[in-house]
Design an enzyme around this catalytic site. Structure first.
Site, PDB file in Angstrom:
ATOM      1  N   ASP A   1       7.999  -3.624   2.714  1.00 40.71           N
ATOM      2  CA  ASP A   1       7.378  -2.317   2.915  1.00 40.71           C
ATOM      3  C   ASP A   1       7.267  -1.966   4.399  1.00 40.71           C
ATOM      4  OD1 ASP A   1       7.045  -2.411   0.208  1.00 40.71           O
ATOM      5  OD2 ASP A   1       4.884  -2.022   0.238  1.00 40.71           O
TER       6      ASP A   1
ATOM      7  N   HIS B   1       6.404  -7.372   4.299  1.00 40.85           N
ATOM      8  CA  HIS B   1       6.486  -6.213   5.182  1.00 40.85           C
ATOM      9  C   HIS B   1       7.450  -6.477   6.330  1.00 40.85           C
ATOM     10  CE1 HIS B   1       2.630  -5.799   3.083  1.00 40.85           C
ATOM     11  NE2 HIS B   1       2.760  -4.493   3.268  1.00 40.85           N
TER      12      HIS B   1
END
Length: 452
Positions: free
Chosen positions: A47, A194
């Site tokens: 992400d 992430h």
């Protein structure tokens, strides 16, 4: 993730699931290392990117280890690093939507949710990326109203199953340990990481260990499909075979280029390709690859005969694949003949001299056994006690068709006016093709004509 998650793991799983999770067969407990894919699927998702500093390094790690992942990208970051977003797509990874500015969607109106998703979609397309319809709500913030707004806009919300909290100040080792301990065997697992937060360098450093350890546990890696669930790998099937000696068993090997987490199969048929039905045992079956299996061997028995013949062949054809792609759909298997050529000889003959004119003397050219090839014998006559005027000297060929044992070599016997005893001449084979000469010349005996 730009902050702490808002939902507990149990709530996240419940919100994500739209149906029963697929189950996978358990690897044999006797194996030291479980077969690849036998424990289930792992989908790595990243992400908050793309990051022009972090994402390229991550792409190199994934490429080296042949793993594809899913990237949920923030629209304004795509606009700032379009080349990096494009590299992600060019690497074969799935690119998905993570809103424009990473705003908690439960605080937004339905129109704002729509606008943030469409703005990110446009940014991706301007960057040269064709995104799918998957999206991940920032912070995992979702409820029934947000879900409805997302789906009305044409997107599919996706959360996660395993959260190592890599956005906190955690080491690569701690992140890897958290991912591995969170994997659920014999199910699919969506891992949240992430590539666009402060601690992303540590999270990316954890990826090699995560891949290596998960594979050792029997997991394989997958991207997310259109439904938001990990898609099992679709392996490519190839077929290989070797020549086989007549009477032996041919081994036809089927090989997948990678394991997969579900049983796959293909139909296999053997067909004549120069060989007759009596030369091999035909097979028609569905070849199944259990979970984690990449090779299967099909045995095809060939039959021994006594015919000397050209090498024959049969073909193996693949069709109706389930869960795999067929790379090579057919293969020719050569059956090498190992029979010696038959022997050929000529038989003695007794013929009566005609009173007038001529009479044929058909000398039998005979094989010791049938051949699968056409046999051509070259013959010639030689005088014996018979004079040249008693028969027509000749050099010619006699052909024995394949599968038969006899042919004839014709010599004309001539009438004369002499009262004489029996006479003889010989017929010999001077050469033979596809046969061995095994006898001395034959004698043709000419008896005197009957007394009037």
């Amino acid at each position: 993730m730009w902050g702490a998650r808002l939902w507990g793991p149990a709530v996240l799983v419940a919100a994500l699931s739209t149906g029963p999770s697929p189950s996978y067969a358990v690897a044999s407990s006797a194996a030291a290392t479980p077969a690849r894919c036998s424990a289930g699927l792992v989908a790595l998702t990243f992400d908050d990117g793309p990051s022009s500093n972090v994402t390229p390094r991550l792409l190199g790690i994934l490429e080296e280890r042949r793993v594809r992942a899913t990237f949920f990208m923030v629209g304004e970051r795509v606009a700032s690093a379009p080349a990096t977003a494009r590299k992600v797509a060019q690497g074969g990874h799935v690119v998905a939507n993570h809103s424009w500015h990473h705003t908690l969607m439960t605080t937004q109106t339905d129109s704002q949710i729509r606008d943030t998703l469409l703005a990110t979609d446009r940014a991706l397309r301007r960057a040269g990326v064709v995104p799918g319809k998957l999206m991940r709500p920032p912070y995992g913030g979702i409820n029934a109203r947000v879900t409805a707004a997302i789906t009305r806009t044409g997107f599919v919300p996706v959360l996660w199953d395993v959260d190592p909290e890599d956005w906190e100040d955690r080491t690569a080792t701690a992140i890897a340990n958290a991912v591995i301990s969170g994997l659920r065997p014999h199910r699919s697992n969506i891992v949240l990481q992430h590539d666009g937060v402060t601690n992303s360098p540590s999270s990316v450093s954890a990826v090699p260990s995560i891949i290596q350890r998960a594979r050792r546990l029997g997991y394989c890696f997958a991207v997310l499909g259109a439904d938001g669930r990990p898609t099992p790998p679709v392996p490519r099937l190839t077929i290989a075979s070797t020549t086989v000696r007549e009477g032996d068993v041919a081994r036809v090997r089927l090989r997948l280029d990678q394991p997969t987490s579900r049983p796959v199969s293909v139909r296999l048929d053997t067909r004549a390709a120069g060989a007759g039905a009596a030369d091999f045992t035909g097979r028609s079956l569905r070849v199944r690859f259990p979970i984690g299996t990449t090779t299967r061997t099909v045995l095809v028995r060939t039959h021994q005969d006594t015919l000397d013949e050209r090498n024959e062949a049969f073909s193996v054809r693949l069709s109706a694949p389930v869960g795999l792609r067929v790379g090579t759909s057919s293969r020719r298997v050569v059956i090498v003949d190992d029979d010696a050529p038959p022997g050929v000889r000529v038989r003695n003959l007794v013929v009566t001299e005609p009173a007038t004119g001529t009479t044929p003397a058909d000398v039998v050219v005979e094989l010791g056994r049938p051949s699968g090839r056409r046999v051509r014998a070259t013959l010639r006559t030689r005088p014996g006690t018979a004079r040249a005027g008693d028969f027509t000297p000749r050099v010619a060929s006699a052909v024995v068709p394949a599968g038969t044992v006899r042919a004839f070599f014709r010599v004309e016997v001539l009438a004369d006016l002499l009262d004489e005893p029996e006479e003889t001449f010989t017929v010999e084979i001077t050469s033979a093709v596809n046969a061995r000469v095994v006898a001395t010349p034959a004698t043709v005996t000419i008896r005197p004509p009957p007394t009037p």
